[in-house]
Motif scaffolding. Structure first.
Motif, PDB file in Angstrom:
ATOM      1  N   LYS A  99      -0.045  -3.414  -7.846  1.00 35.85           N
ATOM      2  CA  LYS A  99       0.440  -4.354  -8.848  1.00 35.85           C
ATOM      3  C   LYS A  99       1.558  -3.700  -9.652  1.00 35.85           C
ATOM      4  O   LYS A  99       1.612  -2.466  -9.738  1.00 35.85           O
ATOM      5  CB  LYS A  99      -0.707  -4.733  -9.779  1.00 35.85           C
ATOM      6  CG  LYS A  99      -1.929  -5.279  -9.071  1.00 35.85           C
ATOM      7  CD  LYS A  99      -3.063  -5.517 -10.042  1.00 35.85           C
ATOM      8  CE  LYS A  99      -4.307  -6.025  -9.329  1.00 35.85           C
ATOM      9  NZ  LYS A  99      -5.435  -6.252 -10.265  1.00 35.85           N
TER      10      LYS A  99
ATOM     11  N   ARG B 175      -9.471  -0.955  -5.183  1.00 34.60           N
ATOM     12  CA  ARG B 175      -8.113  -0.992  -4.634  1.00 34.60           C
ATOM     13  C   ARG B 175      -7.642   0.392  -4.183  1.00 34.60           C
ATOM     14  O   ARG B 175      -6.868   0.497  -3.225  1.00 34.60           O
ATOM     15  CB  ARG B 175      -7.128  -1.531  -5.680  1.00 34.60           C
ATOM     16  CG  ARG B 175      -7.421  -2.933  -6.153  1.00 34.60           C
ATOM     17  CD  ARG B 175      -6.291  -3.479  -7.015  1.00 34.60           C
ATOM     18  NE  ARG B 175      -6.079  -2.701  -8.232  1.00 34.60           N
ATOM     19  CZ  ARG B 175      -4.921  -2.123  -8.560  1.00 34.60           C
ATOM     20  NH1 ARG B 175      -3.877  -2.217  -7.757  1.00 34.60           N
ATOM     21  NH2 ARG B 175      -4.799  -1.469  -9.709  1.00 34.60           N
TER      22      ARG B 175
ATOM     23  N   SER C 142       0.829  -1.200   0.000  1.00 38.87           N
ATOM     24  CA  SER C 142       0.000   0.000   0.000  1.00 38.87           C
ATOM     25  C   SER C 142       0.858   1.242   0.000  1.00 38.87           C
ATOM     26  O   SER C 142       2.020   1.216   0.441  1.00 38.87           O
ATOM     27  CB  SER C 142      -0.906   0.008   1.237  1.00 38.87           C
ATOM     28  OG  SER C 142      -1.775  -1.101   1.255  1.00 38.87           O
TER      29      SER C 142
ATOM     30  N   GLY D  36      -4.036   0.462  -2.538  1.00 43.04           N
ATOM     31  CA  GLY D  36      -3.850  -0.829  -1.911  1.00 43.04           C
ATOM     32  C   GLY D  36      -3.745  -1.937  -2.936  1.00 43.04           C
ATOM     33  O   GLY D  36      -4.091  -1.760  -4.112  1.00 43.04           O
ATOM     34  N   ASN D  37      -3.264  -3.109  -2.482  1.00 43.01           N
ATOM     35  CA  ASN D  37      -3.084  -4.270  -3.366  1.00 43.01           C
ATOM     36  C   ASN D  37      -2.389  -3.846  -4.661  1.00 43.01           C
ATOM     37  O   ASN D  37      -2.833  -4.162  -5.766  1.00 43.01           O
ATOM     38  CB  ASN D  37      -4.431  -4.915  -3.680  1.00 43.01           C
ATOM     39  CG  ASN D  37      -4.290  -6.251  -4.371  1.00 43.01           C
ATOM     40  OD1 ASN D  37      -3.234  -6.887  -4.304  1.00 43.01           O
ATOM     41  ND2 ASN D  37      -5.345  -6.676  -5.046  1.00 43.01           N
TER      42      ASN D  37
ATOM     43  N   ASP E  19       0.767  -0.834 -11.851  1.00 42.38           N
ATOM     44  CA  ASP E  19       0.451   0.473 -11.267  1.00 42.38           C
ATOM     45  C   ASP E  19       1.662   1.399 -11.272  1.00 42.38           C
ATOM     46  O   ASP E  19       1.539   2.576 -10.912  1.00 42.38           O
ATOM     47  CB  ASP E  19      -0.044   0.312  -9.822  1.00 42.38           C
ATOM     48  CG  ASP E  19      -1.360  -0.423  -9.732  1.00 42.38           C
ATOM     49  OD1 ASP E  19      -1.508  -1.275  -8.838  1.00 42.38           O
ATOM     50  OD2 ASP E  19      -2.261  -0.131 -10.547  1.00 42.38           O
TER      51      ASP E  19
END
Length: 124
Positions: free
Chosen positions: A86, A66, A16, A83-84, A89
């Protein structure tokens, strides 16, 4: 208005990060504030936007569930809780301001003020 984005960094997949966008003093009630991101060699993409006065939020499908956009009016600051995360991102994240209505907030050309960007890298 001047916008200052901060909070980027290196984070592992699944982690995060919280970005901030501080705006210089002014009245924002008629505006949407948005987050965009641009990966190397790609166009600048819409991430999320929030209506300053009422808090209405809209998200890109790729981050829905997310990421959470929010703002603290008294501090003239907008946030993007991510959050979460990848690897996809990974990008420079920009904050920006627009006076268009909701139907136009996904288009970067509708924004009249931009922050300098903050780099988010998602990698193990």
């Amino acid at each position: 208005v001047q916008l200052q984005a901060s909070g980027g960094g290196l984070v592992q997949p699944g982690g995060s990060l919280k970005l901030s966008c501080a705006a210089s003093a002014g009245t924002f009630s008629a505006y949407y504030m948005g987050w965009f991101r641009q990966a190397p060699g790609k166009e600048r993409d819409f991430v999320a936007a929030i209506k300053w006065s009422g808090g209405t939020a809209i998200y890109a499908d790729s981050v829905k569930g997310r990421f959470t956009i929010s703002r603290v009016k008294d501090k003239n600051t907008m946030y993007l809780q991510m959050g979460n995360l990848k690897p996809e991102d990974t990008a420079i994240y920009y904050c920006a301001r627009t006076r268009v209505v909701l139907s136009g907030v996904r288009q970067p050309q509708n924004y009249d003020s931009w922050g300098q960007g903050t780099l988010v890298t998602v990698s193990s």
